[in-house]
Design a protein around this motif. Structure first.
Motif, PDB file in Angstrom:
ATOM      1  N   ASP A   1       0.762  -1.138  -0.073  1.00  0.00           N
ATOM      2  CA  ASP A   1      -0.010   0.102   0.003  1.00  0.00           C
ATOM      3  C   ASP A   1       0.929   1.425   0.151  1.00  0.00           C
ATOM      4  OD1 ASP A   1      -2.284  -1.414   0.276  1.00  0.00           O
ATOM      5  OD2 ASP A   1      -2.324  -1.806   2.387  1.00  0.00           O
ATOM      6  N   ASN A   2       1.834   1.284   0.669  1.00  0.00           N
ATOM      7  CA  ASN A   2       2.852   2.303   0.748  1.00  0.00           C
ATOM      8  C   ASN A   2       3.594   2.722  -0.396  1.00  0.00           C
ATOM      9  OD1 ASN A   2       1.717   3.231   3.474  1.00  0.00           O
ATOM     10  ND2 ASN A   2       3.398   1.883   4.413  1.00  0.00           N
ATOM     11  N   ILE A   3       3.974   1.437  -1.003  1.00  0.00           N
ATOM     12  CA  ILE A   3       4.743   1.854  -2.260  1.00  0.00           C
ATOM     13  C   ILE A   3       3.509   2.361  -3.382  1.00  0.00           C
ATOM     14  CG2 ILE A   3       5.511   0.331  -4.459  1.00  0.00           C
ATOM     15  CD1 ILE A   3       7.635   0.791  -2.342  1.00  0.00           C
ATOM     16  N   ARG A   4       2.310   1.965  -3.376  1.00  0.00           N
ATOM     17  CA  ARG A   4       1.596   2.603  -4.264  1.00  0.00           C
ATOM     18  C   ARG A   4       0.959   4.061  -3.954  1.00  0.00           C
ATOM     19  NH1 ARG A   4      -2.180  -0.980  -3.940  1.00  0.00           N
ATOM     20  NH2 ARG A   4      -3.182  -0.151  -2.160  1.00  0.00           N
ATOM     21  N   LEU A   5       1.201   4.329  -2.458  1.00  0.00           N
ATOM     22  CA  LEU A   5       0.905   5.560  -2.244  1.00  0.00           C
ATOM     23  C   LEU A   5       2.145   6.666  -2.629  1.00  0.00           C
ATOM     24  CD1 LEU A   5      -0.550   5.271   1.634  1.00  0.00           C
ATOM     25  CD2 LEU A   5      -1.693   6.435  -0.425  1.00  0.00           C
ATOM     26  N   LEU A   6       3.301   6.065  -2.287  1.00  0.00           N
ATOM     27  CA  LEU A   6       4.527   6.859  -2.664  1.00  0.00           C
ATOM     28  C   LEU A   6       4.477   7.093  -4.382  1.00  0.00           C
ATOM     29  CD1 LEU A   6       7.278   8.175  -2.266  1.00  0.00           C
ATOM     30  CD2 LEU A   6       8.349   5.802  -2.724  1.00  0.00           C
ATOM     31  N   ARG A   7       4.137   6.121  -5.233  1.00  0.00           N
ATOM     32  CA  ARG A   7       4.127   6.296  -6.418  1.00  0.00           C
ATOM     33  C   ARG A   7       3.137   7.388  -6.879  1.00  0.00           C
ATOM     34  NH1 ARG A   7       1.182   4.552 -10.389  1.00  0.00           N
ATOM     35  NH2 ARG A   7      -0.008   3.060  -9.568  1.00  0.00           N
ATOM     36  N   ARG A   8       2.048   7.318  -6.447  1.00  0.00           N
ATOM     37  CA  ARG A   8       0.976   8.489  -6.712  1.00  0.00           C
ATOM     38  C   ARG A   8       1.315   9.614  -6.038  1.00  0.00           C
ATOM     39  NH1 ARG A   8      -4.213   4.216  -5.625  1.00  0.00           N
ATOM     40  NH2 ARG A   8      -3.874   3.185  -7.287  1.00  0.00           N
ATOM     41  N   TYR A   9       1.732   9.777  -4.789  1.00  0.00           N
ATOM     42  CA  TYR A   9       2.286  10.827  -4.117  1.00  0.00           C
ATOM     43  C   TYR A   9       3.142  11.618  -5.417  1.00  0.00           C
ATOM     44  CZ  TYR A   9       4.028  14.443  -1.080  1.00  0.00           C
ATOM     45  OH  TYR A   9       4.356  15.553  -0.764  1.00  0.00           O
ATOM     46  N   LEU A  10       4.113  11.071  -5.812  1.00  0.00           N
ATOM     47  CA  LEU A  10       5.212  11.486  -6.719  1.00  0.00           C
ATOM     48  C   LEU A  10       4.446  11.929  -8.173  1.00  0.00           C
ATOM     49  CD1 LEU A  10       8.053   9.321  -5.780  1.00  0.00           C
ATOM     50  CD2 LEU A  10       7.622  11.564  -4.916  1.00  0.00           C
ATOM     51  N   ARG A  11       3.389  11.220  -8.318  1.00  0.00           N
ATOM     52  CA  ARG A  11       2.578  11.525  -9.688  1.00  0.00           C
ATOM     53  C   ARG A  11       3.354  10.758 -10.703  1.00  0.00           C
ATOM     54  NH1 ARG A  11       0.921  17.731  -8.748  1.00  0.00           N
ATOM     55  NH2 ARG A  11      -0.578  17.294  -7.140  1.00  0.00           N
ATOM     56  N   LEU A  12       3.731   9.666 -10.519  1.00  0.00           N
ATOM     57  CA  LEU A  12       4.590   8.817 -11.461  1.00  0.00           C
ATOM     58  C   LEU A  12       3.573   7.490 -11.991  1.00  0.00           C
ATOM     59  CD1 LEU A  12       7.758   8.364  -9.828  1.00  0.00           C
ATOM     60  CD2 LEU A  12       7.458   9.860 -11.850  1.00  0.00           C
ATOM     61  N   THR A  13       3.736   7.188 -13.415  1.00  0.00           N
ATOM     62  CA  THR A  13       3.008   5.990 -13.554  1.00  0.00           C
ATOM     63  C   THR A  13       3.895   4.839 -13.407  1.00  0.00           C
ATOM     64  OG1 THR A  13       4.094   5.997 -15.632  1.00  0.00           O
ATOM     65  CG2 THR A  13       2.024   7.444 -15.700  1.00  0.00           C
ATOM     66  N   GLN A  14       3.218   3.762 -13.303  1.00  0.00           N
ATOM     67  CA  GLN A  14       4.045   2.522 -13.205  1.00  0.00           C
ATOM     68  C   GLN A  14       5.518   2.397 -13.918  1.00  0.00           C
ATOM     69  OE1 GLN A  14       1.072  -0.380 -13.280  1.00  0.00           O
ATOM     70  NE2 GLN A  14       0.830  -0.487 -11.211  1.00  0.00           N
ATOM     71  N   LYS A  15       5.175   2.852 -15.170  1.00  0.00           N
ATOM     72  CA  LYS A  15       6.594   2.677 -16.005  1.00  0.00           C
ATOM     73  C   LYS A  15       7.516   3.823 -15.586  1.00  0.00           C
ATOM     74  CE  LYS A  15       7.627   3.421 -20.808  1.00  0.00           C
ATOM     75  NZ  LYS A  15       7.378   3.620 -22.385  1.00  0.00           N
ATOM     76  N   GLU A  16       6.930   5.057 -15.154  1.00  0.00           N
ATOM     77  CA  GLU A  16       8.011   6.036 -14.741  1.00  0.00           C
ATOM     78  C   GLU A  16       8.492   5.564 -13.479  1.00  0.00           C
ATOM     79  OE1 GLU A  16       5.585   9.764 -16.796  1.00  0.00           O
ATOM     80  OE2 GLU A  16       5.008   9.148 -14.669  1.00  0.00           O
ATOM     81  N   PHE A  17       7.764   5.152 -12.358  1.00  0.00           N
ATOM     82  CA  PHE A  17       8.146   4.579 -11.219  1.00  0.00           C
ATOM     83  C   PHE A  17       9.516   3.603 -11.546  1.00  0.00           C
ATOM     84  CE2 PHE A  17       8.267   1.806  -7.388  1.00  0.00           C
ATOM     85  CZ  PHE A  17       8.348   2.999  -6.500  1.00  0.00           C
TER      86      PHE A  17
END
Length: 106
Positions: free
Chosen positions: A13-29
């Protein structure tokens, strides 16, 4: 951050939260955090998607790569997601370079 509030079940959940907080797509992450020394992605978008949804054995690979890149303690990803979300701006460096664009975190 008391130990009673830490659990490995929160990592996905926290990895997903971080990715969304940074406004990165999964590819960009993946491009930001999960590239090997040869410039190849260390996992596919499908794998990251599954880890974010269900967790799994490779979640620690993601946690350690992100923690190392951001110079943060990997244990923060074991915090309750509510606490992680509240503290995310304090936990991260003031700026993060995402493909030559600076993302303000504060």
């Amino acid at each position: 951050m008391g130990d009673e509030n830490l659990s490995p079940v929160y990592k996905k959940d926290n990895i997903r939260l971080l990715r969304r907080y940074l406004r990165l797509t999964q590819k960009e992450f993946i491009q930001q955090f999960l590239m090997d020394e040869d410039g190849k992605a260390s996992m596919s978008i499908a794998t990251l998607s599954n880890l974010e949804a269900k967790g799994g054995g490779r979640i620690n690979e993601v946690i350690f790569a992100v923690s190392e890149s951001l110079a943060v303690d990997s244990m923060i990803f074991s915090m309750r997601p509510e606490e992680f979300a509240e503290k995310i701006d304090m936990l991260l460096p003031s700026s993060i370079d995402s493909e030559n664009s600076v993302v303000a975190v504060a």
